[in-house]
Scaffold this motif. Structure first.
Motif, PDB file in Angstrom:
ATOM      1  N   ALA A 197      47.447  33.411  47.761  1.00  0.00           N
ATOM      2  CA  ALA A 197      48.365  34.472  47.322  1.00  0.00           C
ATOM      3  C   ALA A 197      48.910  34.181  45.927  1.00  0.00           C
ATOM      4  O   ALA A 197      49.159  35.101  45.138  1.00  0.00           O
ATOM      5  CB  ALA A 197      49.505  34.613  48.326  1.00  0.00           C
ATOM      6  N   TYR A 198      49.105  32.913  45.615  1.00  0.00           N
ATOM      7  CA  TYR A 198      49.572  32.502  44.286  1.00  0.00           C
ATOM      8  C   TYR A 198      48.569  32.941  43.223  1.00  0.00           C
ATOM      9  O   TYR A 198      48.935  33.512  42.188  1.00  0.00           O
ATOM     10  CB  TYR A 198      49.750  30.989  44.283  1.00  0.00           C
ATOM     11  N   VAL A 199      47.287  32.679  43.496  1.00  0.00           N
ATOM     12  CA  VAL A 199      46.228  33.066  42.554  1.00  0.00           C
ATOM     13  C   VAL A 199      46.192  34.587  42.380  1.00  0.00           C
ATOM     14  O   VAL A 199      46.079  35.092  41.262  1.00  0.00           O
ATOM     15  CB  VAL A 199      44.869  32.529  43.052  1.00  0.00           C
ATOM     16  N   ARG A 200      46.331  35.312  43.480  1.00  0.00           N
ATOM     17  CA  ARG A 200      46.273  36.774  43.401  1.00  0.00           C
ATOM     18  C   ARG A 200      47.463  37.318  42.621  1.00  0.00           C
ATOM     19  O   ARG A 200      47.320  38.263  41.833  1.00  0.00           O
ATOM     20  CB  ARG A 200      46.199  37.386  44.799  1.00  0.00           C
ATOM     21  N   PHE A 201      48.641  36.746  42.822  1.00  0.00           N
ATOM     22  CA  PHE A 201      49.811  37.179  42.054  1.00  0.00           C
ATOM     23  C   PHE A 201      49.563  37.016  40.563  1.00  0.00           C
ATOM     24  O   PHE A 201      49.839  37.909  39.766  1.00  0.00           O
ATOM     25  CB  PHE A 201      51.049  36.384  42.474  1.00  0.00           C
TER      26      PHE A 201
ATOM     27  N   PHE B  33      36.008  31.016  35.299  1.00  0.00           N
ATOM     28  CA  PHE B  33      35.195  31.253  36.486  1.00  0.00           C
ATOM     29  C   PHE B  33      34.320  32.495  36.341  1.00  0.00           C
ATOM     30  O   PHE B  33      33.773  32.994  37.319  1.00  0.00           O
ATOM     31  CB  PHE B  33      36.086  31.391  37.730  1.00  0.00           C
ATOM     32  N   GLY B  34      34.219  32.987  35.096  1.00  0.00           N
ATOM     33  CA  GLY B  34      33.419  34.173  34.857  1.00  0.00           C
ATOM     34  C   GLY B  34      34.223  35.440  35.095  1.00  0.00           C
ATOM     35  O   GLY B  34      35.439  35.412  35.259  1.00  0.00           O
ATOM     36  N   VAL B  35      33.518  36.551  35.082  1.00  0.00           N
ATOM     37  CA  VAL B  35      34.149  37.847  35.316  1.00  0.00           C
ATOM     38  C   VAL B  35      33.338  38.572  36.383  1.00  0.00           C
ATOM     39  O   VAL B  35      32.211  38.187  36.688  1.00  0.00           O
ATOM     40  CB  VAL B  35      34.206  38.692  34.024  1.00  0.00           C
ATOM     41  N   GLY B  36      33.924  39.608  36.911  1.00  0.00           N
ATOM     42  CA  GLY B  36      33.211  40.368  37.934  1.00  0.00           C
ATOM     43  C   GLY B  36      34.093  40.623  39.131  1.00  0.00           C
ATOM     44  O   GLY B  36      35.149  39.994  39.298  1.00  0.00           O
ATOM     45  N   SER B  37      33.651  41.530  39.973  1.00  0.00           N
ATOM     46  CA  SER B  37      34.485  41.999  41.072  1.00  0.00           C
ATOM     47  C   SER B  37      34.781  40.906  42.094  1.00  0.00           C
ATOM     48  O   SER B  37      35.796  40.943  42.768  1.00  0.00           O
ATOM     49  CB  SER B  37      33.810  43.182  41.772  1.00  0.00           C
ATOM     50  N   GLY B  38      33.908  39.918  42.224  1.00  0.00           N
ATOM     51  CA  GLY B  38      34.129  38.890  43.229  1.00  0.00           C
ATOM     52  C   GLY B  38      34.853  37.658  42.734  1.00  0.00           C
ATOM     53  O   GLY B  38      35.146  36.748  43.529  1.00  0.00           O
ATOM     54  N   THR B  39      35.172  37.619  41.441  1.00  0.00           N
ATOM     55  CA  THR B  39      35.741  36.396  40.863  1.00  0.00           C
ATOM     56  C   THR B  39      37.108  36.059  41.437  1.00  0.00           C
ATOM     57  O   THR B  39      37.402  34.895  41.740  1.00  0.00           O
ATOM     58  CB  THR B  39      35.831  36.529  39.326  1.00  0.00           C
ATOM     59  N   LEU B  40      37.964  37.069  41.593  1.00  0.00           N
ATOM     60  CA  LEU B  40      39.303  36.820  42.141  1.00  0.00           C
ATOM     61  C   LEU B  40      39.198  36.289  43.568  1.00  0.00           C
ATOM     62  O   LEU B  40      39.838  35.294  43.913  1.00  0.00           O
ATOM     63  CB  LEU B  40      40.147  38.092  42.094  1.00  0.00           C
ATOM     64  N   ALA B  41      38.395  36.933  44.396  1.00  0.00           N
ATOM     65  CA  ALA B  41      38.249  36.490  45.789  1.00  0.00           C
ATOM     66  C   ALA B  41      37.687  35.068  45.850  1.00  0.00           C
ATOM     67  O   ALA B  41      38.135  34.248  46.676  1.00  0.00           O
ATOM     68  CB  ALA B  41      37.349  37.451  46.559  1.00  0.00           C
TER      69      ALA B  41
END
Length: 199
Positions: A99-103, A175-183
């Protein structure tokens, strides 16, 4: 003749003026960082006179402190939801790290103000209180794994520090870019928290 602080040249209600200034400052932090703008710039962005902010904020730090308090409260809500997903303290701290990363990813300006504005909490009681409430939410979870108060605080710092580092790396594009990077980064944070707490 009315004083500049009472002038309503934009027709805004005073309450709206405060919120307009906070929104403008948040936008400017997003563009320039927490040290890269002045109250005058926030005033222009909000469409009010440069004297207007002083009715609500003594200086730029006071405005930033209110935004940082908002940041802590947003974190509190997010982290409380994350902790509520499990009764296992290892999994709870893993969920907190994710959750910290997502914030950090979803609220970058609030993240920067909260952690990089260099605000003196002794000047701002509400900010200090919001920070204490956040610690009060998380520390009891760590205490279930490390009963000694100092050990529990150290454990929480290690989990939070790892999550913070991963959040910063994510925002820097490491960590790159893209839709899955955050997850993917959330999972890295959770995995790292589990390793710290299980070790």
């Amino acid at each position: 003749m009315s004083s500049p602080a009472k002038r309503r040249s934009t027709g805004r209600h005073h309450g709206d003026l405060r919120n307009a200034l906070l929104r403008a400052a948040l936008e400017l932090v997003g563009e320039k960082g927490p040290h890269g703008f002045t109250l005058a710039e926030a005033s222009r962005r909000a469409g009010v006179s440069v004297a207007a902010p002083y009715k609500h904020f003594a200086d730029r730090e006071t405005l930033l402190a209110e935004l940082a308090t908002t940041g802590y409260r947003e974190q509190y809500d997010r982290f409380a939801r994350a902790l509520g997903g499990s009764e296992d303290p290892v999994q709870q701290l893993a969920a907190f790290a994710a959750a910290y990363v997502r914030f950090a990813a979803e609220e970058p300006a609030l993240f920067d103000i909260t952690f990089h504005a260099g605000l003196d909490k002794s000047r701002f009681a509400e900010l200090a209180s919001a920070g204490d409430e956040l610690t009060g939410l998380l520390l009891p979870v760590a205490r279930r794994l490390a009963p000694d108060p100092d050990d529990a605080y150290d454990l929480l710092l290690r989990v939070a520090g790892a999550a913070h580092g991963l959040a910063v790396f994510l925002r820097q594009g490491l960590f790159g870019v893209g839709s899955g990077t955050l997850a993917d980064t959330e999972e890295k944070a959770a995995r790292t928290a589990r390793a710290i707490t299980s070790g």
